[in-house]
Scaffold this motif. Structure first.
Motif, short mmCIF file in Angstrom:
data_model
loop_
_atom_site.label_atom_id
_atom_site.label_comp_id
_atom_site.label_asym_id
_atom_site.label_seq_id
_atom_site.Cartn_x
_atom_site.Cartn_y
_atom_site.Cartn_z
N LEU A 174 0.81 -1.22 0.00
CA LEU A 174 0.00 0.00 0.00
C LEU A 174 0.84 1.27 0.00
O LEU A 174 0.37 2.33 -0.40
N ASN A 175 2.07 1.18 0.46
CA ASN A 175 2.95 2.35 0.50
C ASN A 175 4.19 2.16 -0.37
O ASN A 175 5.19 2.84 -0.19
N GLY A 176 4.16 1.21 -1.29
CA GLY A 176 5.27 0.99 -2.20
C GLY A 176 6.29 -0.01 -1.70
O GLY A 176 7.26 -0.31 -2.38
N GLU A 177 6.06 -0.58 -0.51
CA GLU A 177 6.97 -1.58 0.05
C GLU A 177 6.66 -2.95 -0.55
O GLU A 177 5.62 -3.15 -1.15
N TYR A 178 7.58 -3.91 -0.37
CA TYR A 178 7.33 -5.27 -0.81
C TYR A 178 6.26 -5.90 0.07
O TYR A 178 6.31 -5.79 1.29
N ASP A 179 5.27 -6.53 -0.54
CA ASP A 179 4.20 -7.21 0.20
C ASP A 179 3.73 -8.38 -0.65
O ASP A 179 3.28 -8.18 -1.78
N GLN A 180 3.82 -9.58 -0.12
CA GLN A 180 3.42 -10.79 -0.84
C GLN A 180 1.98 -10.69 -1.34
O GLN A 180 1.65 -11.18 -2.41
N SER A 181 1.11 -10.02 -0.58
CA SER A 181 -0.30 -9.85 -0.96
C SER A 181 -0.60 -8.42 -1.39
O SER A 181 -1.72 -7.94 -1.28
N GLY A 182 0.41 -7.74 -1.89
CA GLY A 182 0.27 -6.32 -2.22
C GLY A 182 -0.83 -6.01 -3.20
O GLY A 182 -1.61 -5.08 -3.00
N LEU A 183 -0.93 -6.78 -4.28
CA LEU A 183 -1.95 -6.51 -5.29
C LEU A 183 -3.34 -6.66 -4.69
O LEU A 183 -4.20 -5.79 -4.87
N ALA A 184 -3.58 -7.73 -3.95
CA ALA A 184 -4.90 -7.95 -3.34
C ALA A 184 -5.24 -6.81 -2.37
O ALA A 184 -6.38 -6.34 -2.34
N LYS A 185 -4.26 -6.36 -1.59
CA LYS A 185 -4.51 -5.27 -0.65
C LYS A 185 -4.82 -3.96 -1.38
O LYS A 185 -5.69 -3.21 -0.97
N ARG A 186 -4.11 -3.73 -2.48
CA ARG A 186 -4.37 -2.48 -3.23
C ARG A 186 -5.72 -2.53 -3.93
O ARG A 186 -6.41 -1.52 -4.04
N VAL A 187 -6.15 -3.72 -4.38
CA VAL A 187 -7.49 -3.86 -4.95
C VAL A 187 -8.54 -3.62 -3.86
O VAL A 187 -9.52 -2.91 -4.07
N ALA A 188 -8.31 -4.17 -2.66
CA ALA A 188 -9.23 -3.94 -1.54
C ALA A 188 -9.32 -2.45 -1.23
O ALA A 188 -10.41 -1.92 -0.98
N LEU A 189 -8.18 -1.76 -1.25
CA LEU A 189 -8.18 -0.31 -1.02
C LEU A 189 -8.98 0.41 -2.10
O LEU A 189 -9.77 1.31 -1.80
N ALA A 190 -8.82 0.00 -3.36
CA ALA A 190 -9.58 0.60 -4.45
C ALA A 190 -11.07 0.37 -4.26
O ALA A 190 -11.89 1.27 -4.51
N PHE A 191 -11.46 -0.83 -3.80
CA PHE A 191 -12.87 -1.10 -3.52
C PHE A 191 -13.36 -0.22 -2.38
O PHE A 191 -14.49 0.27 -2.40
N ASP A 192 -12.53 -0.03 -1.35
CA ASP A 192 -12.90 0.85 -0.23
C ASP A 192 -13.16 2.27 -0.70
O ASP A 192 -14.01 2.97 -0.15
N GLN A 193 -12.45 2.71 -1.72
CA GLN A 193 -12.55 4.09 -2.18
C GLN A 193 -13.73 4.31 -3.13
O GLN A 193 -14.02 5.44 -3.50
#
Length: 119
Positions: free
Chosen positions: A45-64
């Motif tokens: 979410l902040n540009g760091e490495y995250d194994q589930s990064g894409l899923a978290k960013r999609v969840a954030l997009a859904f939240d918005q």
């Protein structure tokens, strides 16, 4: 309850972005180095490495998106750069919107809805 909280047990981090720039690693001389590049689907979410990064960013997009923030019977996962939607959505229109939003997230190459039902 928002998508990030429901799926990942986390509140939206400060400065979280759907499409963040990758964090640049600093060397001991404070010069940026490009020796390691994080794949887009692994950006958090902040540009760091995250194994589930894409899923978290999609969840954030859904939240918005106000049309999607109350769908609580669907789960978001990822397999590599494919976003996987699982569960139940109220209508084809909502599913189409979710697919469109998921595809707009950097690093998403496909959206799998085989495990999604409408009703």
């Amino acid at each position: 309850m928002g998508w990030l909280k429901r799926l990942f047990g986390m509140e939206k981090p400060q400065n979280a972005e759907v499409n963040p720039a990758p964090q640049v690693q600093q060397t001991s001389t404070n010069a940026p180095t490009a020796t390691q590049s994080t794949p887009l689907e692994r950006l958090g979410l902040n540009g760091e490495y995250d194994q589930s990064g894409l899923a978290k960013r999609v969840a954030l997009a859904f939240d918005q998106d106000p049309q999607l923030d109350d769908v609580d019977s669907l789960w978001v996962a990822q397999t590599g750069s494919t976003v996987v939607l699982k569960g139940k959505v109220p209508s084809q229109e909502i599913l189409n919107k979710m697919i469109s939003v998921a595809r707009s997230v950097s690093g998403a190459t496909d959206v799998d809805t085989n495990q999604t039902t409408i009703g």
